[in-house]
Design an enzyme around this catalytic site. Structure first.
Site, PDB file in Angstrom:
ATOM      1  CG  ASN A  11     -36.874 -33.480  27.605  1.00  0.00           C
ATOM      2  OD1 ASN A  11     -36.794 -34.608  28.110  1.00  0.00           O
ATOM      3  ND2 ASN A  11     -37.926 -33.073  26.925  1.00  0.00           N
ATOM      4  CE  LYS A  13     -37.282 -34.186  23.456  1.00  0.00           C
ATOM      5  NZ  LYS A  13     -37.806 -33.709  22.201  1.00  0.00           N
ATOM      6  CG  HIS A 100     -42.359 -32.171  25.974  1.00  0.00           C
ATOM      7  ND1 HIS A 100     -42.521 -32.687  24.709  1.00  0.00           N
ATOM      8  CD2 HIS A 100     -41.133 -31.581  25.989  1.00  0.00           C
ATOM      9  CE1 HIS A 100     -41.431 -32.421  23.995  1.00  0.00           C
ATOM     10  NE2 HIS A 100     -40.570 -31.756  24.756  1.00  0.00           N
ATOM     11  CD  GLU A 102     -41.133 -35.193  22.317  1.00  0.00           C
ATOM     12  OE1 GLU A 102     -40.713 -35.688  23.377  1.00  0.00           O
ATOM     13  OE2 GLU A 102     -40.393 -34.592  21.503  1.00  0.00           O
ATOM     14  CD  GLU A 169     -39.715 -27.688  24.416  1.00  0.00           C
ATOM     15  OE1 GLU A 169     -38.494 -27.777  24.409  1.00  0.00           O
ATOM     16  OE2 GLU A 169     -40.469 -28.676  24.556  1.00  0.00           O
ATOM     17  N   GLY A 175     -36.913 -31.214  17.232  1.00  0.00           N
ATOM     18  CA  GLY A 175     -36.272 -32.311  16.500  1.00  0.00           C
ATOM     19  C   GLY A 175     -36.174 -32.118  14.994  1.00  0.00           C
ATOM     20  CB  SER A 206     -34.032 -27.448  16.530  1.00  0.00           C
ATOM     21  OG  SER A 206     -34.824 -28.502  16.037  1.00  0.00           O
TER      22      SER A 206
HETATM   23  P1  13P Z   1     -34.853 -30.960  20.486  1.00  0.00           P
HETATM   24  O1  13P Z   1     -33.839 -30.048  21.119  1.00  0.00           O
HETATM   25  O2  13P Z   1     -34.323 -32.343  20.230  1.00  0.00           O
HETATM   26  O3  13P Z   1     -35.482 -30.339  19.291  1.00  0.00           O
HETATM   27  O4  13P Z   1     -36.020 -31.164  21.558  1.00  0.00           O
HETATM   28  C1  13P Z   1     -36.584 -30.066  22.161  1.00  0.00           C
HETATM   29  C2  13P Z   1     -37.477 -30.525  23.245  1.00  0.00           C
HETATM   30  O5  13P Z   1     -38.511 -31.121  23.008  1.00  0.00           O
HETATM   31  C3  13P Z   1     -37.048 -30.258  24.626  1.00  0.00           C
HETATM   32  O6  13P Z   1     -38.087 -30.479  25.510  1.00  0.00           O
END
Ligand code: 13P
Length: 245
Positions: A11, A13, A100, A102, A169, A175, A206
């Site tokens: 991903n 982002k 997600h 976010e 997640e 992150g 992570s």
């Molecule tokens: P990270 O691997 O940067 O923690 O992000 C995970 C994530 O949100 C994948 O969708």
């Protein structure tokens, strides 16, 4: 060592411009000689701006491309700035991430997520459905309750579907460099699998080359959804390699 079939989903982002696609060469080269390459499914989810050029670049490989979100409407319409699942399909996406955290954090509700999943499936996209508790919810010990309602409402009126992958997640691990304790993660994945029979369940948050040796001991995980580390081909390759070491 495992021989299990595993998903590795990148991903990206809101990162990446056209030049970033050059990094795919390293991954393609690695796959050619990787002895477990029949056991893995790689999926890249770049920003929408890179879906088309990426599918072209990956044409001869068996890596798939996905999007990171879509509008809930299956029909076209006056929704400035939005893209629907049909449009994503038309430029080569095979998957779409929905739910997600976010996006949940900026207002996506379970109902909206449910509509998006329905629309994506209708358009013929496969769905990477994200669920996870916040730190506050974890502290209150309501993780299972939260996951239960995200699954129940998010998948409302959707039949057990092999076109959906569930990605667990935990919001507090995205992150941050933190991952859940192994026993805890095993138990949560087990809980999801009992509730959602026959679904593949991935872990995200992570995932990196340092913690993959610990994560890979959790035998009920069917793959990883990887953010930061997936933008660096060396780290991404390392995660894949170590999973099968
Ligand atoms: P990270 O691997 O940067 O923690 O992000 C995970 C994530 O949100 C994948 O969708």
């Amino acid at each position: 060592m495992t021989n299990k079939y595993m998903y590795f989903i990148a991903n990206w982002k809101m990162f990446g411009v056209l030049n970033s696609l050059n990094s795919l060469h390293k991954v393609l080269k690695f796959l050619k000689t990787f002895k477990n390459n029949k056991s893995i499914k790689l999926i890249y989810c770049p920003p929408n701006t890179l879906i088309r050029p990426m599918t072209k670049k990956l044409k001869k490989s068996n890596i798939d491309v996905g999007a990171q979100n879509c509008h809930e409407n299956e029909a076209y319409g006056a929704f400035t700035g939005s893209v629907n699942s049909k449009m994503l399909k038309s430029v080569g996406a095979k998957y779409v991430i929905i739910g997600h955290s976010e996006n949940r954090q900026v207002g996506e509700t379970n109902k909206l997520i449910n509509n998006k999943i329905k629309s994506a499936l209708k358009s013929g996209l496969k769905v990477i459905f994200c669920i996870g508790e916040t730190l506050q919810e974890k502290r209150k010990r309501i993780t299972k309750k939260v996951l239960n309602s995200q699954m129940k409402l998010g998948l409302n009126k959707i039949k057990n579907n092999k076109n959906i992958l569930i990605a667990y997640e935990p919001v507090w691990s995205i992150g941050t460099g933190l991952i859940p304790k192994s026993e805890e993660l095993y138990e949560t994945i087990n809980f999801i699998k009992k509730r959602m029979k026959n679904y593949k369940v991935l872990y995200g948050g992570s995932v990196n080359p340092k913690n993959i040796n610990e994560l890979k001991t959790i035998t009920n995980i069917d793959g990883y959804l990887i953010g930061g580390a997936s933008q660096d081909p060396k780290k991404f390759i390392d995660i894949i390699k170590k999973t099968y070491n």
